[in-house]
Enzyme design. Structure first.
Site, PDB file in Angstrom:
ATOM      1  N   GLU A  54      -2.148  18.292  17.914  1.00  0.00           N
ATOM      2  CA  GLU A  54      -1.150  17.861  18.899  1.00  0.00           C
ATOM      3  C   GLU A  54      -1.903  17.422  20.133  1.00  0.00           C
ATOM      4  OE1 GLU A  54       1.964  20.369  20.253  1.00  0.00           O
ATOM      5  OE2 GLU A  54       2.512  20.974  18.223  1.00  0.00           O
ATOM      6  N   ASP A  65       6.183  23.529  29.218  1.00  0.00           N
ATOM      7  CA  ASP A  65       4.860  24.139  29.146  1.00  0.00           C
ATOM      8  C   ASP A  65       4.700  25.267  30.158  1.00  0.00           C
ATOM      9  OD1 ASP A  65       3.981  22.309  27.169  1.00  0.00           O
ATOM     10  OD2 ASP A  65       3.729  20.793  28.730  1.00  0.00           O
TER      11      ASP A  65
END
Length: 280
Positions: A54, A65
């Site tokens: 990724e 995140d």
């Protein structure tokens, strides 16, 4: 290696499933700690045992995140990182690694560039799929069309609070795998482990796609535990910390060491239970 020569995301995961192996997916942001080192770290992750990569697309408002990845992305942006830098990193990584790679970014980035141009740019850079965690599956029609036309596989995220209707929509919109979010933190570890396991089981009621668990997995033991019931494990923040914890010249070696340990953890997971069986 060009796109047609590279196995797709789902094909790779299905191969692992047929071999009764679980997959290890490694996330690292492009441009951290610098462009060249981020490419070297992604190569190191591939060589150390990652099944999928990724590649994070640094963004100023990464709502999904945690602080480690947020700081890494901000570091890249502060150094002048731009969209074309991401595409350059993606080209360099996919040209030299056999593992399929996905872009992990946000819908805003894709929409600003234009969904179709963004999807084509990603595919032209050798990427096999995309994850846009802030895009609801039920509102993804335009993106699904753009991704399909470009040949990109799609991945949507499911959470333990997702309703059955939402899990069905997420499963229908995903073509590569379904990303089950878990949180294996210090507080309430056992409860969260049960939650992630239950989520995987619920998703499987809606799809035959591989189901991978990410968010909060950082140690070989955690990877081993999750791989005992999921088709794979996604690790991000721990790898970002390894990349940034010291001299950039040593970042690829630190990433490779952690990926090797995580690989061993995933491979040490207990065999999957037979269909219909239960596991304590």
């Amino acid at each position: 290696m060009t796109g047609p020569d590279r196995p797709g995301v789902r094909d790779t995961l299905e191969d692992r499933r047929r071999d009764d192996r679980r997959a290890l997916v490694c996330y690292l942001p492009a441009g951290y700690p610098d462009l060249d080192t981020s490419v070297a770290c992604l190569h190191a992750a591939d060589e150390a045992g990652a099944d999928l990569l990724e590649i994070g697309f640094p963004f100023s408002d990464p709502i999904m995140d945690g602080p480690t990845i947020q700081a890494a992305c901000q570091h890249a942006l502060d150094r002048g990182y731009r969209v074309d830098d991401f595409l350059d990193v993606a080209r360099r990584v996919t040209a030299a690694t056999p593992a399929p790679a996905l872009v992990m970014t946000y819908f805003t980035i894709a929409a600003v560039r234009g969904l179709a141009p963004f999807a084509r740019d990603c595919a032209d850079a050798g990427l096999s799929g995309a994850i846009l965690p802030d895009l609801p599956a039920g509102e993804s029609g335009s993106w699904l069309a753009a991704a399909r036309d470009a040949g990109l596989e799609t991945v949507f995220l499911a959470a333990s609070v997702s309703s059955e209707a939402r899990l069905a929509a997420i499963s229908a919109a995903s073509t590569g795998f379904v990303y089950a979010t878990g949180l294996l933190g210090v507080t309430g570890v056992d409860a969260v482990r049960r939650s992630a396991r239950d989520l995987v089981s619920r998703i499987r009621q809606h799809t035959n796609l591989p189901v991978l668990v990410g968010v909060g997995v950082s140690t070989p033991q955690q990877a081993r535990d999750v791989a005992g019931y999921a088709d794979g494990v996604i690790v991000g923040s721990a790898l970002v910390r390894a990349a940034g914890d010291g001299d950039p010249a040593g970042a690829p070696d630190r990433v490779a060491a952690l990926v090797g340990a995580l690989r061993a953890g995933v491979d040490a997971a207990a065999p999957r239970p037979a269909p219909g069986a239960t596991r304590a």
